[in-house]
Design a protein around this motif. Structure first.
Motif, PDB file in Angstrom:
ATOM      1  N   GLU A   1      14.333 -11.117 -26.397  1.00 51.68           N
ATOM      2  CA  GLU A   1      13.205 -11.477 -25.549  1.00 51.68           C
ATOM      3  C   GLU A   1      12.750 -12.858 -25.991  1.00 51.68           C
ATOM      4  O   GLU A   1      12.717 -13.156 -27.183  1.00 51.68           O
ATOM      5  CB  GLU A   1      12.049 -10.490 -25.699  1.00 51.68           C
ATOM      6  N   SER A   2      12.406 -13.703 -25.031  1.00 54.56           N
ATOM      7  CA  SER A   2      11.907 -15.046 -25.308  1.00 54.56           C
ATOM      8  C   SER A   2      10.573 -15.217 -24.611  1.00 54.56           C
ATOM      9  O   SER A   2      10.471 -15.014 -23.400  1.00 54.56           O
ATOM     10  CB  SER A   2      12.912 -16.087 -24.788  1.00 54.56           C
ATOM     11  N   ASP A   3       9.557 -15.600 -25.378  1.00 58.14           N
ATOM     12  CA  ASP A   3       8.230 -15.836 -24.812  1.00 58.14           C
ATOM     13  C   ASP A   3       7.845 -17.268 -25.130  1.00 58.14           C
ATOM     14  O   ASP A   3       7.494 -17.601 -26.260  1.00 58.14           O
ATOM     15  CB  ASP A   3       7.218 -14.850 -25.403  1.00 58.14           C
TER      16      ASP A   3
ATOM     17  N   ILE B   1      19.849 -13.408 -17.806  1.00 59.25           N
ATOM     18  CA  ILE B   1      18.484 -13.820 -18.130  1.00 59.25           C
ATOM     19  C   ILE B   1      17.570 -13.357 -17.002  1.00 59.25           C
ATOM     20  O   ILE B   1      17.785 -13.701 -15.841  1.00 59.25           O
ATOM     21  CB  ILE B   1      18.375 -15.350 -18.302  1.00 59.25           C
ATOM     22  N   TYR B   2      16.561 -12.564 -17.370  1.00 58.60           N
ATOM     23  CA  TYR B   2      15.577 -12.080 -16.407  1.00 58.60           C
ATOM     24  C   TYR B   2      14.227 -12.650 -16.789  1.00 58.60           C
ATOM     25  O   TYR B   2      13.817 -12.543 -17.940  1.00 58.60           O
ATOM     26  CB  TYR B   2      15.445 -10.551 -16.448  1.00 58.60           C
ATOM     27  N   GLU B   3      13.534 -13.209 -15.825  1.00 53.38           N
ATOM     28  CA  GLU B   3      12.128 -13.550 -16.051  1.00 53.38           C
ATOM     29  C   GLU B   3      11.335 -12.308 -15.685  1.00 53.38           C
ATOM     30  O   GLU B   3      11.423 -11.813 -14.563  1.00 53.38           O
ATOM     31  CB  GLU B   3      11.681 -14.732 -15.196  1.00 53.38           C
TER      32      GLU B   3
ATOM     33  N   ILE C   1      16.817 -11.395 -22.230  1.00 59.88           N
ATOM     34  CA  ILE C   1      18.151 -11.991 -22.260  1.00 59.88           C
ATOM     35  C   ILE C   1      19.117 -11.022 -22.927  1.00 59.88           C
ATOM     36  O   ILE C   1      18.776 -10.434 -23.964  1.00 59.88           O
ATOM     37  CB  ILE C   1      18.122 -13.311 -23.056  1.00 59.88           C
TER      38      ILE C   1
ATOM     39  N   LYS D   1       5.597  -6.000 -18.932  1.00 62.40           N
ATOM     40  CA  LYS D   1       6.841  -6.128 -19.690  1.00 62.40           C
ATOM     41  C   LYS D   1       7.157  -4.853 -20.477  1.00 62.40           C
ATOM     42  O   LYS D   1       8.322  -4.512 -20.641  1.00 62.40           O
ATOM     43  CB  LYS D   1       6.850  -7.361 -20.587  1.00 62.40           C
TER      44      LYS D   1
ATOM     45  N   LYS E   1       6.371 -18.315 -19.741  1.00 60.64           N
ATOM     46  CA  LYS E   1       7.064 -17.182 -19.140  1.00 60.64           C
ATOM     47  C   LYS E   1       7.722 -16.327 -20.212  1.00 60.64           C
ATOM     48  O   LYS E   1       7.972 -16.783 -21.326  1.00 60.64           O
ATOM     49  CB  LYS E   1       8.092 -17.637 -18.105  1.00 60.64           C
TER      50      LYS E   1
ATOM     51  N   GLU F   1      11.069 -14.059 -20.939  1.00 62.44           N
ATOM     52  CA  GLU F   1      12.431 -13.821 -20.473  1.00 62.44           C
ATOM     53  C   GLU F   1      13.081 -12.726 -21.300  1.00 62.44           C
ATOM     54  O   GLU F   1      12.865 -12.627 -22.510  1.00 62.44           O
ATOM     55  CB  GLU F   1      13.269 -15.095 -20.555  1.00 62.44           C
TER      56      GLU F   1
END
Length: 143
Positions: A74-76, A39-41, A84, A47, A80, A82
């Motif tokens: 991708e999680s928004d 997991i990267y922020e 993944i 992005k 933030k 992230e």
């Protein structure tokens, strides 16, 4: 005779990863005993640059080093963004060795330096954790 040997060899290799005889669960095998969640922020402002670097360079270099990526998201959350992804590894020592090779890869080091100079920081924080499936996971079926 060759068919029997091939079948016997298959069961000797595949069965331990599929059946947990101790508790009677049968788990599907994905060819890996270990998975790793990364997991990267990432910075919202750049992005697209991150995604381009990962897609055009990181994936290719990871493949060269024997990485097996199962899926990417991708999680928004609004607070933030992230990035993944899930990897499969045969074991922890292989995972550790391949990450060391990837991080010391000259091409990857140069790409990171160049993109940082052009676009600034792409990743705020990176975390990775190894995952080992438990026998009572919903992915396993009770015999």
């Amino acid at each position: 005779m060759h068919t029997f040997k091939a079948l016997a060899l298959f069961w000797l290799i595949a069965l331990p990863g599929i059946v947990n005889a101790q508790d009677g669960y049968v788990c599907p095998s994905n060819g890996s005993e270990l998975q790793q969640l990364r997991i990267y922020e990432i910075n919202r402002s750049n992005k697209d640059t991150f995604h381009k670097r990962f897609q055009d360079h990181a994936l290719r270099i990871m493949k060269r080093h024997g990485f097996k990526i199962l899926d990417i998201w991708e999680s928004d959350s609004g607070e933030k963004v992230e990035f993944i992804y899930l990897l499969a590894w045969p074991d922890k020592s292989t995972m550790d060795l391949r990450w060391r090779k990837f991080f010391s890869d000259k091409e990857w080091i140069d790409i990171k330096k160049r993109t940082a100079a052009e676009s600034g920081e792409l990743v705020r924080e990176a975390n990775g954790q190894p995952l080992t499936r438990v026998s009572y996971s919903p992915a396993c079926a009770k015999r």
